[in-house]
Structures are given as structure tokens and as C-alpha cells.
Design a protein around this motif. Structure first.
Motif, PDB file in Angstrom:
ATOM      1  N   GLU A  94       0.831  -1.202   0.000  1.00 60.61           N
ATOM      2  CA  GLU A  94       0.000   0.000   0.000  1.00 60.61           C
ATOM      3  C   GLU A  94       0.869   1.258   0.000  1.00 60.61           C
ATOM      4  O   GLU A  94       0.573   2.218  -0.709  1.00 60.61           O
ATOM      5  CB  GLU A  94      -0.915   0.010   1.230  1.00 60.61           C
ATOM      6  N   GLY A  95       1.932   1.246   0.782  1.00 54.99           N
ATOM      7  CA  GLY A  95       2.841   2.392   0.838  1.00 54.99           C
ATOM      8  C   GLY A  95       3.523   2.638  -0.491  1.00 54.99           C
ATOM      9  O   GLY A  95       3.664   3.781  -0.931  1.00 54.99           O
ATOM     10  N   ALA A  96       3.934   1.560  -1.156  1.00 53.45           N
ATOM     11  CA  ALA A  96       4.597   1.694  -2.459  1.00 53.45           C
ATOM     12  C   ALA A  96       3.639   2.283  -3.488  1.00 53.45           C
ATOM     13  O   ALA A  96       4.028   3.134  -4.298  1.00 53.45           O
ATOM     14  CB  ALA A  96       5.124   0.343  -2.923  1.00 53.45           C
ATOM     15  N   LYS A  97       2.385   1.852  -3.453  1.00 50.73           N
ATOM     16  CA  LYS A  97       1.393   2.395  -4.382  1.00 50.73           C
ATOM     17  C   LYS A  97       1.147   3.877  -4.111  1.00 50.73           C
ATOM     18  O   LYS A  97       1.019   4.675  -5.038  1.00 50.73           O
ATOM     19  CB  LYS A  97       0.080   1.616  -4.270  1.00 50.73           C
ATOM     20  N   LEU A  98       1.094   4.240  -2.844  1.00 52.99           N
ATOM     21  CA  LEU A  98       0.882   5.641  -2.478  1.00 52.99           C
ATOM     22  C   LEU A  98       2.045   6.515  -2.948  1.00 52.99           C
ATOM     23  O   LEU A  98       1.835   7.588  -3.520  1.00 52.99           O
ATOM     24  CB  LEU A  98       0.710   5.765  -0.964  1.00 52.99           C
ATOM     25  N   VAL A  99       3.260   6.051  -2.749  1.00 48.92           N
ATOM     26  CA  VAL A  99       4.442   6.809  -3.187  1.00 48.92           C
ATOM     27  C   VAL A  99       4.450   6.946  -4.705  1.00 48.92           C
ATOM     28  O   VAL A  99       4.723   8.030  -5.235  1.00 48.92           O
ATOM     29  CB  VAL A  99       5.741   6.148  -2.674  1.00 48.92           C
ATOM     30  N   ALA A 100       4.121   5.874  -5.418  1.00 46.05           N
ATOM     31  CA  ALA A 100       4.090   5.933  -6.880  1.00 46.05           C
ATOM     32  C   ALA A 100       3.046   6.936  -7.354  1.00 46.05           C
ATOM     33  O   ALA A 100       3.299   7.727  -8.277  1.00 46.05           O
ATOM     34  CB  ALA A 100       3.806   4.546  -7.457  1.00 46.05           C
ATOM     35  N   ARG A 101       1.895   6.934  -6.726  1.00 42.24           N
ATOM     36  CA  ARG A 101       0.829   7.881  -7.099  1.00 42.24           C
ATOM     37  C   ARG A 101       1.260   9.320  -6.814  1.00 42.24           C
ATOM     38  O   ARG A 101       1.051  10.218  -7.637  1.00 42.24           O
ATOM     39  CB  ARG A 101      -0.443   7.541  -6.321  1.00 42.24           C
ATOM     40  N   ALA A 102       1.862   9.541  -5.655  1.00 45.08           N
ATOM     41  CA  ALA A 102       2.322  10.883  -5.297  1.00 45.08           C
ATOM     42  C   ALA A 102       3.382  11.378  -6.282  1.00 45.08           C
ATOM     43  O   ALA A 102       3.363  12.543  -6.694  1.00 45.08           O
ATOM     44  CB  ALA A 102       2.873  10.888  -3.876  1.00 45.08           C
ATOM     45  N   HIS A 126       3.738  10.460  -9.425  1.00 43.84           N
ATOM     46  CA  HIS A 126       3.069  10.718 -10.699  1.00 43.84           C
ATOM     47  C   HIS A 126       2.360  12.075 -10.661  1.00 43.84           C
ATOM     48  O   HIS A 126       2.504  12.890 -11.589  1.00 43.84           O
ATOM     49  CB  HIS A 126       2.073   9.605 -11.012  1.00 43.84           C
ATOM     50  N   LEU A 127       1.593  12.316  -9.587  1.00 45.22           N
ATOM     51  CA  LEU A 127       0.880  13.587  -9.471  1.00 45.22           C
ATOM     52  C   LEU A 127       1.850  14.769  -9.404  1.00 45.22           C
ATOM     53  O   LEU A 127       1.605  15.812 -10.012  1.00 45.22           O
ATOM     54  CB  LEU A 127      -0.017  13.576  -8.234  1.00 45.22           C
ATOM     55  N   GLY A 128       2.939  14.591  -8.672  1.00 42.85           N
ATOM     56  CA  GLY A 128       3.938  15.659  -8.562  1.00 42.85           C
ATOM     57  C   GLY A 128       4.582  15.983  -9.894  1.00 42.85           C
ATOM     58  O   GLY A 128       4.753  17.155 -10.248  1.00 42.85           O
ATOM     59  N   ILE A 129       4.920  14.961 -10.646  1.00 41.15           N
ATOM     60  CA  ILE A 129       5.532  15.179 -11.966  1.00 41.15           C
ATOM     61  C   ILE A 129       4.556  15.862 -12.904  1.00 41.15           C
ATOM     62  O   ILE A 129       4.922  16.802 -13.630  1.00 41.15           O
ATOM     63  CB  ILE A 129       6.047  13.842 -12.551  1.00 41.15           C
ATOM     64  N   GLU A 130       3.296  15.429 -12.893  1.00 44.07           N
ATOM     65  CA  GLU A 130       2.290  16.060 -13.760  1.00 44.07           C
ATOM     66  C   GLU A 130       2.106  17.525 -13.385  1.00 44.07           C
ATOM     67  O   GLU A 130       1.993  18.384 -14.267  1.00 44.07           O
ATOM     68  CB  GLU A 130       0.959  15.299 -13.681  1.00 44.07           C
ATOM     69  N   GLU A 131       2.079  17.829 -12.101  1.00 44.90           N
ATOM     70  CA  GLU A 131       1.935  19.222 -11.663  1.00 44.90           C
ATOM     71  C   GLU A 131       3.147  20.053 -12.081  1.00 44.90           C
ATOM     72  O   GLU A 131       3.010  21.194 -12.534  1.00 44.90           O
ATOM     73  CB  GLU A 131       1.743  19.282 -10.148  1.00 44.90           C
ATOM     74  N   MET A 132       4.338  19.495 -11.966  1.00 45.90           N
ATOM     75  CA  MET A 132       5.545  20.212 -12.373  1.00 45.90           C
ATOM     76  C   MET A 132       5.537  20.477 -13.878  1.00 45.90           C
ATOM     77  O   MET A 132       5.980  21.539 -14.330  1.00 45.90           O
ATOM     78  CB  MET A 132       6.791  19.425 -11.955  1.00 45.90           C
ATOM     79  N   LYS A 133       5.020  19.530 -14.657  1.00 38.19           N
ATOM     80  CA  LYS A 133       4.902  19.751 -16.108  1.00 38.19           C
ATOM     81  C   LYS A 133       3.952  20.899 -16.400  1.00 38.19           C
ATOM     82  O   LYS A 133       4.240  21.752 -17.240  1.00 38.19           O
ATOM     83  CB  LYS A 133       4.417  18.474 -16.796  1.00 38.19           C
ATOM     84  N   LYS A 134       2.814  20.929 -15.693  1.00 42.99           N
ATOM     85  CA  LYS A 134       1.832  22.012 -15.888  1.00 42.99           C
ATOM     86  C   LYS A 134       2.441  23.373 -15.580  1.00 42.99           C
ATOM     87  O   LYS A 134       2.144  24.362 -16.243  1.00 42.99           O
ATOM     88  CB  LYS A 134       0.616  21.795 -14.982  1.00 42.99           C
TER      89      LYS A 134
END
Length: 74
Positions: free
Chosen positions: A49-57, A59-67
Motif C-alpha cells: 500500500e505504501g509503495a502504491k501511495l508513493v508511486a501515485r504521489a 506521478h501527481l507531482g511530476i504532472e503538476e511540475m509539467k503544468k
């Protein structure tokens, strides 16, 4: 347990390693299989569960940085 002891011997005593591993099993971070010298450990439900949460975070962080134009779109 022996593998953990070898990896952590410079940082922790044998008893500290055993305590840490037992705590990780209790908290479902590791799953224990077998007994005595035949005991093995694998990642537990909480670790997954922790690994999935880190992966999601990430992904969201990279997408926000791209924006924001902080990193180029690849």
C-alpha cells in the motif's frame, strides 16, 4: 533473519535487528513464512500500500511540475 543481520550489522545489534523485523511483521510491512531457520520474509500488505501511495504521489507531482513548466513534457 540472517540476511537482515548481515546487511545491518554495522548499524544495529542482532537483538535490535530481531526487534525491528518483528515490529515490521506486526505492522504488516513484512509477511513471515515458515519457522525457525526456514523462516522467510516478503513484503506485506502495508508495504504494498505504501509503495502504491508513493508511486501515485510521484506521478501527481511530476504532472503538476509539467503544468507549471518546471520540467519539459516528454
Amino acid at each position: 533473519m540472517g540476511d537482515f543481520e548481515v546487511l545491518l550489522q554495522k548499524f544495529m545489534s542482532r537483538e535490535q535487528v530481531k526487534y525491528l523485523i518483528n515490529q515490521m511483521v506486526e505492522k504488516a510491512m513484512l509477511e513471515k513464512e515458515g519457522r525457525l531457520k526456514g523462516t522467510t520474509y516478503k513484503h506485506g500488505k502495508k508495504m504494498e500500500e505504501g509503495a502504491k501511495l508513493v508511486a501515485r504521489a510521484m506521478h501527481l507531482g511530476i504532472e503538476e511540475m509539467k503544468k507549471r513548466g518546471e520540467i519539459p513534457n516528454a
